[in-house]
Design a protein around this motif. Structure first.
Motif, PDB file in Angstrom:
ATOM      1  N   ALA A  77      21.864  15.063 -26.175  1.00 27.43           N
ATOM      2  CA  ALA A  77      22.587  15.786 -25.131  1.00 27.43           C
ATOM      3  C   ALA A  77      23.013  14.846 -24.011  1.00 27.43           C
ATOM      4  O   ALA A  77      24.132  14.943 -23.495  1.00 27.43           O
ATOM      5  CB  ALA A  77      21.720  16.918 -24.589  1.00 27.43           C
ATOM      6  N   HIS A  78      22.133  13.918 -23.622  1.00 26.24           N
ATOM      7  CA  HIS A  78      22.478  12.977 -22.562  1.00 26.24           C
ATOM      8  C   HIS A  78      23.534  11.976 -23.017  1.00 26.24           C
ATOM      9  O   HIS A  78      24.167  11.334 -22.182  1.00 26.24           O
ATOM     10  CB  HIS A  78      21.224  12.262 -22.061  1.00 26.24           C
ATOM     11  CG  HIS A  78      20.440  13.075 -21.086  1.00 26.24           C
ATOM     12  ND1 HIS A  78      20.597  12.984 -19.720  1.00 26.24           N
ATOM     13  CD2 HIS A  78      19.499  14.050 -21.271  1.00 26.24           C
ATOM     14  CE1 HIS A  78      19.790  13.835 -19.123  1.00 26.24           C
ATOM     15  NE2 HIS A  78      19.109  14.494 -20.033  1.00 26.24           N
ATOM     16  N   GLN A  79      23.721  11.826 -24.315  1.00 28.71           N
ATOM     17  CA  GLN A  79      24.789  10.983 -24.855  1.00 28.71           C
ATOM     18  C   GLN A  79      26.067  11.787 -25.100  1.00 28.71           C
ATOM     19  O   GLN A  79      27.042  11.252 -25.617  1.00 28.71           O
ATOM     20  CB  GLN A  79      24.329  10.325 -26.162  1.00 28.71           C
ATOM     21  CG  GLN A  79      23.308   9.212 -25.998  1.00 28.71           C
ATOM     22  CD  GLN A  79      23.937   7.910 -25.512  1.00 28.71           C
ATOM     23  OE1 GLN A  79      25.145   7.756 -25.479  1.00 28.71           O
ATOM     24  NE2 GLN A  79      23.091   6.959 -25.142  1.00 28.71           N
ATOM     25  N   GLY A  80      26.058  13.070 -24.758  1.00 24.96           N
ATOM     26  CA  GLY A  80      27.241  13.891 -24.955  1.00 24.96           C
ATOM     27  C   GLY A  80      27.467  14.334 -26.380  1.00 24.96           C
ATOM     28  O   GLY A  80      28.604  14.613 -26.772  1.00 24.96           O
ATOM     29  N   VAL A  81      26.397  14.426 -27.170  1.00 25.82           N
ATOM     30  CA  VAL A  81      26.492  14.835 -28.575  1.00 25.82           C
ATOM     31  C   VAL A  81      25.872  16.217 -28.726  1.00 25.82           C
ATOM     32  O   VAL A  81      24.711  16.431 -28.370  1.00 25.82           O
ATOM     33  CB  VAL A  81      25.775  13.830 -29.499  1.00 25.82           C
ATOM     34  CG1 VAL A  81      25.761  14.337 -30.937  1.00 25.82           C
ATOM     35  CG2 VAL A  81      26.440  12.471 -29.426  1.00 25.82           C
ATOM     36  N   GLY A  97      21.479  20.714 -21.400  1.00 28.31           N
ATOM     37  CA  GLY A  97      22.477  19.729 -21.811  1.00 28.31           C
ATOM     38  C   GLY A  97      23.404  20.225 -22.898  1.00 28.31           C
ATOM     39  O   GLY A  97      24.264  19.457 -23.366  1.00 28.31           O
ATOM     40  N   ALA A 128      25.697   8.638 -31.295  1.00 24.97           N
ATOM     41  CA  ALA A 128      26.750   8.881 -30.308  1.00 24.97           C
ATOM     42  C   ALA A 128      27.882   7.878 -30.469  1.00 24.97           C
ATOM     43  O   ALA A 128      29.068   8.251 -30.413  1.00 24.97           O
ATOM     44  CB  ALA A 128      26.163   8.802 -28.900  1.00 24.97           C
ATOM     45  N   HIS A 137      31.492   9.271 -31.487  1.00 23.36           N
ATOM     46  CA  HIS A 137      32.540   9.108 -30.491  1.00 23.36           C
ATOM     47  C   HIS A 137      33.608   8.107 -30.928  1.00 23.36           C
ATOM     48  O   HIS A 137      34.538   7.822 -30.160  1.00 23.36           O
ATOM     49  CB  HIS A 137      31.937   8.664 -29.155  1.00 23.36           C
ATOM     50  CG  HIS A 137      31.079   9.707 -28.518  1.00 23.36           C
ATOM     51  ND1 HIS A 137      30.091   9.412 -27.594  1.00 23.36           N
ATOM     52  CD2 HIS A 137      31.038  11.062 -28.662  1.00 23.36           C
ATOM     53  CE1 HIS A 137      29.499  10.525 -27.207  1.00 23.36           C
ATOM     54  NE2 HIS A 137      30.052  11.537 -27.843  1.00 23.36           N
ATOM     55  N   THR A 141      23.983   5.401 -20.444  1.00 16.74           N
ATOM     56  CA  THR A 141      24.261   5.813 -21.819  1.00 16.74           C
ATOM     57  C   THR A 141      25.135   4.809 -22.558  1.00 16.74           C
ATOM     58  O   THR A 141      25.364   4.965 -23.755  1.00 16.74           O
ATOM     59  CB  THR A 141      24.954   7.179 -21.837  1.00 16.74           C
ATOM     60  OG1 THR A 141      26.146   7.113 -21.047  1.00 16.74           O
ATOM     61  CG2 THR A 141      24.041   8.256 -21.267  1.00 16.74           C
TER      62      THR A 141
END
Length: 545
Positions: free
Chosen positions: A44-48, A143, A343, A347, A441
């Motif tokens: 979640a903190h990596q935006g996944v 998140g 991530a 990404h 991150t």
């Protein structure tokens, strides 16, 4: 195509707990205990985005894992969870030996204090797993992760483009289809996912001979103001401090349970109460027994930590004896290692070959840690100190340099590629911060006090790569980050004008003793760390560390 059935056939009816069928999610995490929830937090903190499914109905009541090592503390500090964990944990106070808890004197078995506070901003903590998991659960959900209890993976199949899984809602008997790019198996030491993939184990499984009891009781008449972490009694019986200072609990463990599986609860309860009165030296004690657990001390490592788009972490990848609490903590570090790599791939910043490094790096660490845990259990002189196993393990140099072995002394860090970036305190904005607090991150470049020319080079490299790259100068004229003792270059093995490239998980990817000051050098180093070769001219040999 890789197809596996994890348990019995799933019902045909569709449930509605997960939304439209099929559910699409980047990552499916199977298992919502310590490793699975850690993976959800870090993803979640990596935006996944991820979906976690856990077959239990909720967080377990038995505290299970107790030690949160300094390295795990650093991981959770990096995502802002340290204050919440501090509120439900305590610092270790020491292991002692006594005939009974009421003895007038105890014999100390370990050094006083927490030695990791000398080399880590976090240090070690005693934090019961059933107190830590709610913190991880709340953070994962905030998140954007979805965590479902009472849901079980029943089958999965993977193809070149992803994984298709069937998830059973145990409360309704309905099942849904989940389509994900990657599946993480954090489903325990008897992992059905691992078995379905045909991945074998090295080592030995333990029989469930250990008996563990968590209870509440007023032990102050025996303790008389003493607050030990644990007390060891004759016969290897141990009493552990659990809970917090405001809500104390205790755990009593014996290595050889006289009861078979399915023994009568009343019989076990009478046995436990009798033993507790004896080891505490309080014959009138009436403990409030909260839970009883039988378990085995397995010592196994999976032959490989993944296959295709499926990865193992935590107890599914390795199961260790409880000495030092390194099993659960290794699962946290598995998640930390894997989250940033997933991530980067999802990404579009790295190719899938980056994920191959997860097994290369974490399998070796698991083997090395398990060997030394067993050496500690057996009293072998070769056993390494716990701080070395927590903070000194090494990954292979991503640039292909000489292998420095599985570990180094964290009290004498080298800053070599593949090592944990060493901690030191920096002066900042009238206070202090750890250099580890600079890592985010993405990749981070740390330049020496005379390395001001790295700052524009880093900005150009970030633009050329299309990736975030934070650049800081440590110490030197007009730097916002002061190095009061002037130790940054020495601890990181560079000169005053050199620099170090650090991965998102806080491990050194590359270093330059002096300054090439080139965008090409930085781009080459980042691409090498991402296992993503690009059509760049080779980095000059003179820039090698």
């Amino acid at each position: 195509m890789n197809t596996a059935t994890v348990s019995g056939p799933a019902p045909d009816a569709a449930g509605d707990a997960m939304g439209p069928d099929p559910v699409h999610v980047p990552v499916l995490v199977v298992g919502g205990s310590l490793s699975g929830l850690s993976a959800a937090v870090l993803l979640a903190h990596q935006g996944v985005g991820c979906l976690v499914v856990e077959r239990r109905s909720g967080i377990g009541s038995h505290p299970r894992s107790r030690v949160l090592t300094a390295r795990s503390g650093e991981v959770f500090r990096s995502v802002g969870l340290e204050p919440a964990i501090d509120a439900v944990s305590r610092r270790p106070s020491g292991w002692f030996e006594a005939r009974t808890l009421a003895d007038p004197t105890y014999t100390r078995l370990d050094p006083s204090g927490d030695p990791t506070l000398l080399i880590s901003p976090a240090g070690s903590r005693l934090c019961d797993q059933n107190r830590l998991e709610p913190i991880l659960l709340a953070d994962a959900r905030s998140g954007g992760a979805k965590v479902l209890y009472g849901c079980e993976l029943t089958s999965f199949e993977q193809d070149p483009h992803g994984v298709t899984a069937r998830i059973l809602d145990r409360s309704t008997g309905r099942s849904r289809t989940v389509r994900c790019s990657y599946l993480l198996a954090a489903d325990g030491t008897r992992s059905p996912v691992r078995d379905s993939l045909g991945i074998g184990l090295r080592g030995r499984r333990g029989e469930p001979r250990f008996l563990s009891t968590v209870f509440a009781a007023d032990l102050d008449p025996a303790l008389r103001g003493r607050r030990p972490t644990a007390v060891v009694f004759p016969g290897r019986e141990v009493l552990f401090a659990r809970g917090t200072s405001r809500a104390p609990l205790w755990e009593y463990g014996i290595p050889d349970s006289p009861f078979p599986a399915g023994a009568c609860d009343d019989e076990v309860g009478r046995f436990v109460r009798e033993r507790l009165r004896r080891v505490t030296g309080l014959p009138g004690l009436e403990p409030d027994v909260r839970s009883v657990l039988r378990w085995g001390a397995s010592a196994v490592v999976a032959e490989r930590f993944g296959e295709g788009r499926v990865f193992l972490l935590g107890d599914a990848a390795h199961t260790m004896p409880v000495v030092g609490g390194l099993g659960g903590n290794s699962g946290i570090q598995d998640a930390h290692n894997l989250a940033w790599k997933l991530a980067a791939v999802l990404h579009g910043n790295a190719g899938r070959e980056l994920l191959d490094t997860y097994d290369i790096e974490r399998n070796r660490v698991a083997d090395h840690t398990l060997w030394h845990v067993l050496a500690t259990v057996r009293g072998l002189p070769e056993a390494l100190p716990p701080e070395t196993l927590q903070l000194g393990y090494l990954y292979p140099d991503p640039a292909g340099g000489p292998d420095a072995g599985p570990c180094e002394d964290p009290y004498r860090p080298t800053g070599r590629p593949g090592s944990r970036a060493p901690h030191l305190w920096l002066g900042h904005d009238g206070g202090r911060m750890s250099v580890l607090d600079l890592f985010g991150t993405g990749f981070t470049l740390l330049a020496g006090p005379l390395g001001q020319r790295w700052l524009p080079a880093g900005a150009r490299a970030a633009a050329g790569l299309g990736l975030p790259l934070a650049v800081y100068r440590i110490g030197g004229p007009d730097s916002a980050l002061r190095d009061p003792c002037g130790t940054f270059p020495t601890r990181y093995g560079i000169g005053p004008a050199g620099a170090v490239l650090v991965r998102p998980d806080g491990y050194v990817a590359r270093r330059w003793e002096t300054a090439p000051h080139t965008r090409t050098a930085l781009e080459h180093a980042v691409r090498t760390a991402l296992e993503q070769p690009a059509a760049l001219s080779p980095e000059p040999a003179s820039n090698a560390p």
